[in-house]
Design an enzyme around this catalytic site. Structure first.
Site, PDB file in Angstrom:
ATOM      1  N   GLU A   1      -0.751  -5.534  -7.039  1.00 18.50           N
ATOM      2  CA  GLU A   1       0.568  -6.126  -7.275  1.00 18.50           C
ATOM      3  C   GLU A   1       0.594  -7.485  -6.574  1.00 18.50           C
ATOM      4  OE1 GLU A   1       3.925  -4.443  -5.093  1.00 18.50           O
ATOM      5  OE2 GLU A   1       5.204  -4.782  -6.827  1.00 18.50           O
TER       6      GLU A   1
ATOM      7  N   CYS B   1       9.862  -6.150  -8.468  1.00 17.07           N
ATOM      8  CA  CYS B   1       9.029  -4.949  -8.614  1.00 17.07           C
ATOM      9  C   CYS B   1       8.619  -4.742 -10.061  1.00 17.07           C
ATOM     10  CB  CYS B   1       9.772  -3.737  -8.076  1.00 17.07           C
ATOM     11  SG  CYS B   1      11.400  -3.524  -8.809  1.00 17.07           S
TER      12      CYS B   1
ATOM     13  N   GLU C   1      11.938   3.869  -4.295  1.00 19.30           N
ATOM     14  CA  GLU C   1      11.704   2.875  -5.360  1.00 19.30           C
ATOM     15  C   GLU C   1      10.631   1.939  -4.831  1.00 19.30           C
ATOM     16  OE1 GLU C   1      12.826   2.998  -8.247  1.00 19.30           O
ATOM     17  OE2 GLU C   1      14.734   4.075  -8.197  1.00 19.30           O
TER      18      GLU C   1
ATOM     19  N   LYS D   1      20.017  -0.564   6.366  1.00 18.68           N
ATOM     20  CA  LYS D   1      19.228  -1.577   7.090  1.00 18.68           C
ATOM     21  C   LYS D   1      18.657  -2.585   6.096  1.00 18.68           C
ATOM     22  CE  LYS D   1      14.837  -1.614   8.315  1.00 18.68           C
ATOM     23  NZ  LYS D   1      14.564  -3.048   8.116  1.00 18.68           N
TER      24      LYS D   1
HETATM   25  P1  NAD Z   1       8.398  -3.305   2.798  1.00 20.70           P
HETATM   26  O1  NAD Z   1       7.993  -1.930   2.424  1.00 20.70           O
HETATM   27  O2  NAD Z   1       7.517  -4.089   3.683  1.00 20.70           O
HETATM   28  O3  NAD Z   1       9.818  -3.304   3.517  1.00 20.70           O
HETATM   29  C1  NAD Z   1      10.971  -2.745   2.920  1.00 20.70           C
HETATM   30  C2  NAD Z   1      11.929  -2.310   3.995  1.00 20.70           C
HETATM   31  O4  NAD Z   1      11.309  -1.268   4.766  1.00 20.70           O
HETATM   32  C3  NAD Z   1      12.313  -3.386   4.992  1.00 20.70           C
HETATM   33  O5  NAD Z   1      13.680  -3.238   5.296  1.00 20.70           O
HETATM   34  C4  NAD Z   1      11.448  -3.069   6.197  1.00 20.70           C
HETATM   35  O6  NAD Z   1      12.012  -3.522   7.412  1.00 20.70           O
HETATM   36  C5  NAD Z   1      11.406  -1.557   6.148  1.00 20.70           C
HETATM   37  N1  NAD Z   1      10.252  -0.938   6.818  1.00 20.70           N
HETATM   38  C6  NAD Z   1       9.048  -1.495   7.131  1.00 20.70           C
HETATM   39  N2  NAD Z   1       8.236  -0.587   7.698  1.00 20.70           N
HETATM   40  C7  NAD Z   1       8.930   0.584   7.733  1.00 20.70           C
HETATM   41  C8  NAD Z   1       8.613   1.899   8.171  1.00 20.70           C
HETATM   42  N3  NAD Z   1       7.437   2.218   8.694  1.00 20.70           N
HETATM   43  N4  NAD Z   1       9.548   2.867   8.029  1.00 20.70           N
HETATM   44  C9  NAD Z   1      10.752   2.589   7.473  1.00 20.70           C
HETATM   45  N5  NAD Z   1      11.112   1.348   7.041  1.00 20.70           N
HETATM   46  C10 NAD Z   1      10.208   0.355   7.169  1.00 20.70           C
HETATM   47  O7  NAD Z   1       8.675  -4.026   1.400  1.00 20.70           O
HETATM   48  P2  NAD Z   1       9.010  -5.563   1.155  1.00 20.70           P
HETATM   49  O8  NAD Z   1       7.773  -6.353   1.434  1.00 20.70           O
HETATM   50  O9  NAD Z   1      10.288  -5.883   1.857  1.00 20.70           O
HETATM   51  O10 NAD Z   1       9.326  -5.566  -0.413  1.00 20.70           O
HETATM   52  C11 NAD Z   1       8.346  -5.783  -1.388  1.00 20.70           C
HETATM   53  C12 NAD Z   1       7.940  -4.475  -2.039  1.00 20.70           C
HETATM   54  O11 NAD Z   1       9.083  -3.781  -2.508  1.00 20.70           O
HETATM   55  C13 NAD Z   1       7.055  -4.676  -3.258  1.00 20.70           C
HETATM   56  O12 NAD Z   1       6.000  -3.752  -3.259  1.00 20.70           O
HETATM   57  C14 NAD Z   1       7.999  -4.381  -4.428  1.00 20.70           C
HETATM   58  O13 NAD Z   1       7.365  -3.976  -5.598  1.00 20.70           O
HETATM   59  C15 NAD Z   1       8.866  -3.328  -3.839  1.00 20.70           C
HETATM   60  N6  NAD Z   1      10.133  -3.242  -4.570  1.00 20.70           N
HETATM   61  C16 NAD Z   1      10.369  -2.146  -5.357  1.00 20.70           C
HETATM   62  C17 NAD Z   1      11.542  -2.056  -6.098  1.00 20.70           C
HETATM   63  C18 NAD Z   1      11.835  -0.859  -6.978  1.00 20.70           C
HETATM   64  O14 NAD Z   1      12.978  -0.693  -7.360  1.00 20.70           O
HETATM   65  N7  NAD Z   1      10.880  -0.040  -7.329  1.00 20.70           N
HETATM   66  C19 NAD Z   1      12.474  -3.080  -6.032  1.00 20.70           C
HETATM   67  C20 NAD Z   1      12.209  -4.174  -5.215  1.00 20.70           C
HETATM   68  C21 NAD Z   1      11.032  -4.237  -4.480  1.00 20.70           C
END
Ligand code: NAD
Length: 489
Positions: A389, A291, A257, A184
């Site tokens: 962050e 990230c 991650e 997804k």
């Molecule tokens: P997010 O957690 O809001 O969303 C990520 C994904 O999760 C999306 O596809 C979203 O639709 C889905 N999602 C949302 N709520 C959910 C739930 N309750 N259950 C399951 N899935 C759900 O993150 P974002 O805003 O898209 O991304 C930014 C964040 O991601 C930042 O905190 C960043 O640091 C982190 N990030 C981490 C890494 C890593 O490798 N550690 C890499 C990239 C981004």
């Protein structure tokens, strides 16, 4: 919700908007209900994607489960061939893909190109990974062997900052391990992934890779789906905790991650002119939405004034704007919610009277989610802009006096994703690196992530790792088979 099968990627409607299709069981599928995808540079709707719910998820999981029966038995060479074909499909369409990526994600063309080519490179690098059997005992009494068996159907959930790379880094190890996947993308950035789905439709055996789109609410349905065996998730720590909770019902395997508040430490022997530009990009690539972006930079007091001035001078030459325009170095924030969050952090810094070296004046009423490059001059450790962050083009520079103090301040975070040390004395830098509580530490460089080295967070930055053999193992269970050689049967 009604699902209809289409033979191509979807038709343009009267307004000329295309609906991109999902990939389920080897077929391109659309739904009656759709989501709009917005270009963050101008806030225009550029396309639609299916809004999947439980019915479509069930179809995708059933297709993945069916495909798993035969895919799990394939030889490594066959899996490798498929992954290399994915690499070719991405690489040979790179020009089209990077433009599409900029239009939905906002990052400048050159950075979008790097993401697309990096994703193809990851396929190539990981295609050759194998998990060989390990012999535990081999003597006259017994042969004991550990083999790795695929966990089954994987649910992959991806964020919006590197939509293509994050999708590929979940699909590839799943396939190499012998798993099948339902992926997804983020509802904010699904287009390039769906275009890749279309390109690989006939490259991957039907059902091995399924890509479905929907609102955030589709995520928990994946996490809790009884026929999914493992979740691999990249996103925020807040969502990561919900995933862990959702996956606990049937003890699904998880790889998380998550977020980071990554600190860089610059020692007094660093050459100010040489490191200023590198430090800038360690923080502001992808408009700071990485990230592992440097989110707190600790500079030794001996060089603080000179280096902070050099970074601010460099920043003033970098153009913030539409990523599709030549010369843009920093694009818009990817979506309105994140834009508002970054504006709020800047507002808070302004209210508290912290000093800005550059930026700090956002116009929230303008078109496009643009934030000027904002650099803060030595705000306190408990400032929100330091402690949280930021995930935007905002960076606090802080002064330190002793190395012990810098290490302590760098480690004073619930996150533990990455960090960096800058110094001519690499032995000293390694000594410091070994004291940082993070999964990755760079010395005199930044953002180098090898597809063959484990990448993962300590503390609340994640669980498990992606990349390399360690990442691949997370898609498998160990199985020990013991043959009693001197048995009396
Ligand atoms: P997010 O957690 O809001 O969303 C990520 C994904 O999760 C999306 O596809 C979203 O639709 C889905 N999602 C949302 N709520 C959910 C739930 N309750 N259950 C399951 N899935 C759900 O993150 P974002 O805003 O898209 O991304 C930014 C964040 O991601 C930042 O905190 C960043 O640091 C982190 N990030 C981490 C890494 C890593 O490798 N550690 C890499 C990239 C981004």
């Amino acid at each position: 919700m009604t699902t209809t099968l289409t033979s191509e990627s979807g038709q343009a409607d009267r307004a000329g908007l295309k609906t991109y299709a999902n990939l389920i069981g080897g077929k391109l599928v659309t739904t009656q209900d759709t989501l709009e995808v917005v270009n963050p540079a101008n806030e225009e709707v550029i396309a639609r994607v299916p809004a999947c719910g439980k019915a479509e998820l069930d179809q995708a999981v059933a297709a993945a489960r069916e495909a798993f029966k035969s895919w799990r038995k394939t030889a490594p060479a066959e899996r490798q061939k498929v992954v290399l074909a994915i690499a070719d499909a991405i690489k040979s369409n790179a020009d089209e893909l990077y433009r599409l990526l900029t239009s939905e994600q906002g990052k400048p063309h050159q950075q979008a190109q790097m993401e697309i080519l990096g994703a193809a490179g990851l396929c190539k690098a990981q295609a050759g990974l194998t998990l060989d059997d390990v012999i535990n005992q081999d003597d006259e009494t017994r042969l004991s062997r550990t083999r790795r068996v695929p966990v089954g159907v994987v649910g992959g959930i991806v964020p919006w900052n590197f939509p293509v790379m994050m999708a590929v880094q979940k699909i590839v190890p799943a396939l190499i391990a012998g798993c099948t996947i339902v992926l997804k993308p983020s509802p904010f950035t699904p287009l390039t992934t769906l275009r890749i789905a279309e390109l690989i439709k006939d490259v991957v055996p039907a059902g091995t890779v399924n890509i479905i789109t929907g609102e955030d609410s589709l995520g928990p349905l994946i996490t809790q789906h009884p026929d999914i065996d493992k979740i691999t998730f990249t996103g925020s720590t807040v969502t990561g905790k919900k995933i862990m909770e959702g996956a606990s019902a049937d003890l699904k395997r998880i790889t998380l991650e998550l977020g980071g508040n990554d600190a860089s430490i610059v020692l007094p022997d660093a050459d100010v002119e040489k490191v200023a530009e590198q430090l800038f990009w360690s923080s502001f690539s992808n408009a700071g939405q990485i990230c592992v972006a440097a989110k707190r930079i600790y500079i030794h007091e001996d060089i603080y004034d000179d280096l902070s001035k050099a970074i601010a001078d460099y920043a003033r030459q970098v153009k913030v704007g539409d990523g599709s325009q030549q010369g843009t170095g920093v694009g818009p924030i990817q979506n309105r919610k994140q834009f508002e969050r970054v504006c709020e952090l800047i507002e808070d810094a302004r209210d508290k009277g912290y000093k800005f070296l550059t930026g700090g004046d956002v116009d929230p009423s303008g078109t496009g989610y643009y934030v000027p490059i904002t650099i803060l001059d030595n705000p306190p450790e408990d400032a929100r802009i330091v402690a949280e962050e930021q995930f935007g083009p905002v960076m606090p520079l802080m002064k330190f006096a002793t190395i012990d103090e810098a290490i302590e301040r760098a480690n004073a975070s619930e996150y533990g994703l990455a960090g960096a040390v800058w110094s001519k004395d690499t032995d000293k830098a390694v000594e410091i690196a070994e004291q940082l509580e993070t999964g990755t530490v760079w010395i005199n460089e930044y953002l180098h992530i090898s597809p063959l080295a484990p990448f993962g967070g300590h503390k609340q930055s994640g669980i498990g790792a992606e990349y390399g053999i360690e990442g691949l193992k997370e898609f498998t269970y160990p199985q020990v088979i013991t043959v009693k050689r001197d048995a009396k049967v």
